[in-house]
Write a protein that holds these residues in place. Sequence first.
Motif, PDB file in Angstrom:
ATOM      1  N   ASP A   1       3.613 -33.366 -41.191  1.00 32.73           N
ATOM      2  CA  ASP A   1       4.114 -34.742 -41.349  1.00 32.73           C
ATOM      3  C   ASP A   1       2.960 -35.741 -41.205  1.00 32.73           C
ATOM      4  O   ASP A   1       2.843 -36.699 -41.972  1.00 32.73           O
ATOM      5  CB  ASP A   1       5.179 -35.073 -40.288  1.00 32.73           C
ATOM      6  CG  ASP A   1       6.541 -34.467 -40.619  1.00 32.73           C
ATOM      7  OD1 ASP A   1       6.725 -33.981 -41.749  1.00 32.73           O
ATOM      8  OD2 ASP A   1       7.413 -34.480 -39.726  1.00 32.73           O
ATOM      9  N   ALA A   2       2.106 -35.504 -40.203  1.00 33.73           N
ATOM     10  CA  ALA A   2       0.981 -36.424 -39.969  1.00 33.73           C
ATOM     11  C   ALA A   2       0.029 -36.431 -41.160  1.00 33.73           C
ATOM     12  O   ALA A   2      -0.460 -37.482 -41.584  1.00 33.73           O
ATOM     13  CB  ALA A   2       0.236 -36.013 -38.695  1.00 33.73           C
ATOM     14  N   LEU A   3      -0.229 -35.235 -41.717  1.00 36.79           N
ATOM     15  CA  LEU A   3      -1.102 -35.170 -42.900  1.00 36.79           C
ATOM     16  C   LEU A   3      -0.488 -35.960 -44.053  1.00 36.79           C
ATOM     17  O   LEU A   3      -1.184 -36.721 -44.742  1.00 36.79           O
ATOM     18  CB  LEU A   3      -1.311 -33.695 -43.303  1.00 36.79           C
ATOM     19  CG  LEU A   3      -2.085 -33.453 -44.591  1.00 36.79           C
ATOM     20  CD1 LEU A   3      -3.492 -34.051 -44.527  1.00 36.79           C
ATOM     21  CD2 LEU A   3      -2.166 -31.946 -44.895  1.00 36.79           C
ATOM     22  N   ALA A   4       0.812 -35.789 -44.257  1.00 33.80           N
ATOM     23  CA  ALA A   4       1.484 -36.527 -45.344  1.00 33.80           C
ATOM     24  C   ALA A   4       1.350 -38.038 -45.121  1.00 33.80           C
ATOM     25  O   ALA A   4       1.098 -38.806 -46.065  1.00 33.80           O
ATOM     26  CB  ALA A   4       2.957 -36.124 -45.411  1.00 33.80           C
ATOM     27  N   GLU A   5       1.492 -38.470 -43.875  1.00 34.77           N
ATOM     28  CA  GLU A   5       1.394 -39.907 -43.587  1.00 34.77           C
ATOM     29  C   GLU A   5      -0.029 -40.421 -43.833  1.00 34.77           C
ATOM     30  O   GLU A   5      -0.217 -41.525 -44.357  1.00 34.77           O
ATOM     31  CB  GLU A   5       1.872 -40.177 -42.158  1.00 34.77           C
ATOM     32  CG  GLU A   5       3.387 -39.985 -42.025  1.00 34.77           C
ATOM     33  CD  GLU A   5       3.927 -40.015 -40.598  1.00 34.77           C
ATOM     34  OE1 GLU A   5       5.166 -40.017 -40.452  1.00 34.77           O
ATOM     35  OE2 GLU A   5       3.137 -40.019 -39.634  1.00 34.77           O
ATOM     36  N   CYS A   6      -1.024 -39.618 -43.484  1.00 34.52           N
ATOM     37  CA  CYS A   6      -2.418 -40.035 -43.745  1.00 34.52           C
ATOM     38  C   CYS A   6      -2.688 -40.120 -45.244  1.00 34.52           C
ATOM     39  O   CYS A   6      -3.372 -41.048 -45.709  1.00 34.52           O
ATOM     40  CB  CYS A   6      -3.400 -39.050 -43.096  1.00 34.52           C
ATOM     41  SG  CYS A   6      -3.404 -39.147 -41.293  1.00 34.52           S
ATOM     42  N   ILE A   7      -2.167 -39.169 -46.014  1.00 38.13           N
ATOM     43  CA  ILE A   7      -2.373 -39.213 -47.472  1.00 38.13           C
ATOM     44  C   ILE A   7      -1.667 -40.439 -48.054  1.00 38.13           C
ATOM     45  O   ILE A   7      -2.186 -41.112 -48.955  1.00 38.13           O
ATOM     46  CB  ILE A   7      -1.878 -37.901 -48.132  1.00 38.13           C
ATOM     47  CG1 ILE A   7      -2.771 -36.737 -47.686  1.00 38.13           C
ATOM     48  CG2 ILE A   7      -1.874 -38.029 -49.653  1.00 38.13           C
ATOM     49  CD1 ILE A   7      -2.314 -35.360 -48.172  1.00 38.13           C
ATOM     50  N   ALA A   8      -0.497 -40.765 -47.521  1.00 41.77           N
ATOM     51  CA  ALA A   8       0.231 -41.952 -48.017  1.00 41.77           C
ATOM     52  C   ALA A   8      -0.560 -43.225 -47.726  1.00 41.77           C
ATOM     53  O   ALA A   8      -0.638 -44.130 -48.575  1.00 41.77           O
ATOM     54  CB  ALA A   8       1.622 -42.017 -47.389  1.00 41.77           C
ATOM     55  N   VAL A   9      -1.173 -43.306 -46.546  1.00 36.02           N
ATOM     56  CA  VAL A   9      -1.966 -44.500 -46.210  1.00 36.02           C
ATOM     57  C   VAL A   9      -3.222 -44.564 -47.083  1.00 36.02           C
ATOM     58  O   VAL A   9      -3.602 -45.634 -47.575  1.00 36.02           O
ATOM     59  CB  VAL A   9      -2.308 -44.520 -44.702  1.00 36.02           C
ATOM     60  CG1 VAL A   9      -3.316 -45.617 -44.390  1.00 36.02           C
ATOM     61  CG2 VAL A   9      -1.037 -44.724 -43.883  1.00 36.02           C
ATOM     62  N   GLY A  10      -3.858 -43.413 -47.327  1.00 35.94           N
ATOM     63  CA  GLY A  10      -5.006 -43.387 -48.238  1.00 35.94           C
ATOM     64  C   GLY A  10      -4.598 -43.837 -49.635  1.00 35.94           C
ATOM     65  O   GLY A  10      -5.328 -44.590 -50.306  1.00 35.94           O
TER      66      GLY A  10
END
Length: 403
Positions: free
Chosen positions: A368-377
């Motif tokens: 989930d955290a990785l997905a959130e970081c990719i979304a912010v990028g």
Amino acid sequence: MTDAASLADRVREGELRLHELEAHADADTAAEARRLLVESQSGASLDAVGNYGFPAEAAESAIENMVGAIQVPMGVAGPVSVDGGSVSGEKYLPLATTEGALLASVNRGCSVINSAGGATARVLKSGMTRAPVFRVADVAEAEALVSWTRDNFAALKEAAEETTNHGELLDVTPYVVGNSVYLRFRYDTKDAMGMNMATIATEAACGVVEEETTASLVALSGNLCTDKKPAAINAVEGRGRSVTADVRIPREVVEARLHTTPEAVAELNTRKNLVGSAKAASLGFNAHVANVVAAMFLATGQDEAQVVEGANAITTAEVQDGDLYVSVSIASLEVGTVGGGTKLPTQSEGLDILGVSGGGDPAGSNADALAECIAVGSLAGELSLLSALASRHLSSAHAELGR
Ligand SMILES: CC(C)(COP(=O)([O-])OP(=O)([O-])OC[C@H]1O[C@@H](n2cnc3c(N)ncnc32)[C@H](O)[C@@H]1OP(=O)([O-])[O-])[C@@H](O)C(=O)NCCC(=O)NCCSC(=O)C[C@@](C)(O)CC(=O)[O-]
Ligand SMILES: NC(=O)C1=CN([C@@H]2O[C@H](COP(=O)(O)OP(=O)(O)OC[C@H]3O[C@@H](n4cnc5c(N)ncnc54)[C@H](OP(=O)(O)O)[C@@H]3O)[C@@H](O)[C@H]2O)C=CC1
């Protein structure tokens, strides 16, 4: 142990096949032998390909017939301030690409997001799907199979979950086309992207369907999953993680740092990302989310073919009390922090940069955290590119940085 030259000779003499070399030598020697064979057959020099920085053994579950590695430069954007459901704080974003100007663009977006106090991100839906196709006699049998599936979810769940410690079957949605029935199984795969896990679990469940009904399995994947192909079902229903990020940027930051206005970005977003994409019948109502998804996928060991689904994203922009509100919603981001390519040493270090390598606590929180970081990028990339288009800086930026 055999040396690479004699292994290569044994392949030339037909004594060994190209893919059998690891049974006769260590993985690095086997890769070297294949390079010798390919070099002598093609005339190519594979010095650079053979100059890789991890033991070939570490890649054994990631590739067959290995000859070496392609190296893609990796950079970082940020740090960017993220307020997510599973991640918070300042994060450097690892991106691997060969497109000059991309890192600069995402980096500018990150610094603008920081000036606005950071971005918010949340995973709003999660589930990896596999949809086998069954043959039935006619529509009456199809209806019977659909009813049976609805009445026997518990049996399907039990069979599927016997194959995995982490996976959980969430639901099974039937679709009928004539005498073909597609059962779309959806799993919580925790920190795994989950395609192997879901495929193995679904095969077990299909055994129950065939034992208990008249249906006959035609294929474990019937393309309604849908994996690695553009498909509206993923854009609408989601696949992997459905994740959204947003930010509200003060007008003065937009003007000073992005050389444009909130009104210009909002108009551009409507005419380009919404109307232009609709006219093109695109599934991606965004500018270049695929750029960030692809670069972060490469940097963190994701399955690069699933960038197809990762590009199912909608970018919105609106003026709020004179400020600029921007959001990016990625419907089907298929990511994991365990399994697959995440085990490779460089990719694992990419995950370490984000602090999400391996299984999370609770399970699923790292992915989930990785997905959130990719979304912010992706949000940072959208902000910067839309602004460059609005201020007519796109071609000059690429002329300067990308050639
Ligand atoms: C290139 C910029 C950022 C210049 O933008 P600028 O505002 O003129 O640059 P600046 O020199 O004033 O610097 C502003 C900030 O940008 C970053 N920055 C600036 N330069 C660097 C650098 N060398 N390395 C790292 N970061 C850099 C950095 O954060 C810097 O802040 P600072 O840290 O200095 O306070 C801007 O013009 C831009 O973002 N352009 C857009 C480029 C872009 O997004 N390209 C993406 C690929 S396009 C594509 O593939 C898809 C497409 C276009 O076909 C899709 C479609 O159809 O829309
Ligand atoms: N088979 C197919 O059709 C396809 C396969 N792929 C490939 O599949 C691979 C990805 O599949 P995937 O299933 O993700 O990975 P793996 O096949 O590498 O399996 C990962 C395993 O890790 C275990 N695990 C340990 N800790 C955790 C945790 N915290 N959360 C979740 N699982 C955990 C699970 O075991 P357990 O299940 O016992 O709990 C899980 O099955 C990639 O290499 C991709 O390229 C891609 C597309 C299609």
